[in-house]
Design a protein around this motif. Sequence first.
Motif, PDB file in Angstrom:
ATOM      1  N   ASN A   6       0.816  -1.206   0.000  1.00 29.90           N
ATOM      2  CA  ASN A   6       0.000   0.000   0.000  1.00 29.90           C
ATOM      3  C   ASN A   6       0.860   1.270   0.000  1.00 29.90           C
ATOM      4  O   ASN A   6       0.735   2.102  -0.887  1.00 29.90           O
ATOM      5  N   CYS A   7       1.760   1.406   0.987  1.00 25.81           N
ATOM      6  CA  CYS A   7       2.530   2.653   1.108  1.00 25.81           C
ATOM      7  C   CYS A   7       3.997   2.493   0.724  1.00 25.81           C
ATOM      8  O   CYS A   7       4.750   3.459   0.755  1.00 25.81           O
ATOM      9  N   CYS A  62       0.767   3.106   7.422  1.00 23.23           N
ATOM     10  CA  CYS A  62      -0.542   3.287   6.782  1.00 23.23           C
ATOM     11  C   CYS A  62      -1.635   2.429   7.409  1.00 23.23           C
ATOM     12  O   CYS A  62      -2.799   2.575   7.072  1.00 23.23           O
TER      13      CYS A  62
END
Length: 77
Positions: A6-7, A62
């Motif tokens: 995701n991050c 995140c």
Amino acid sequence: MFICKNCKSVDKFELMFSPEYKGNKSFKLNYNENNDIEITVDGYTFVPDLTFMNQFSVCKYCGQIYMWDYEDNYNKK
């Protein structure tokens, strides 16, 4: 090494203990001589694999779960 899909942070994860866990919740993270992450929980030391990461690790930055890959695999995509 693991990467959050995701991050894109690498190895910046935290473990969350289940409310049912009865141990002391003593947690330590370090790297071994092969530069692998070693996790020690209540005296038990292990090197996490991808299955472990996707079942138990939450990204510190995140908050995502189930979003881990090996850094080398992710960078090849």
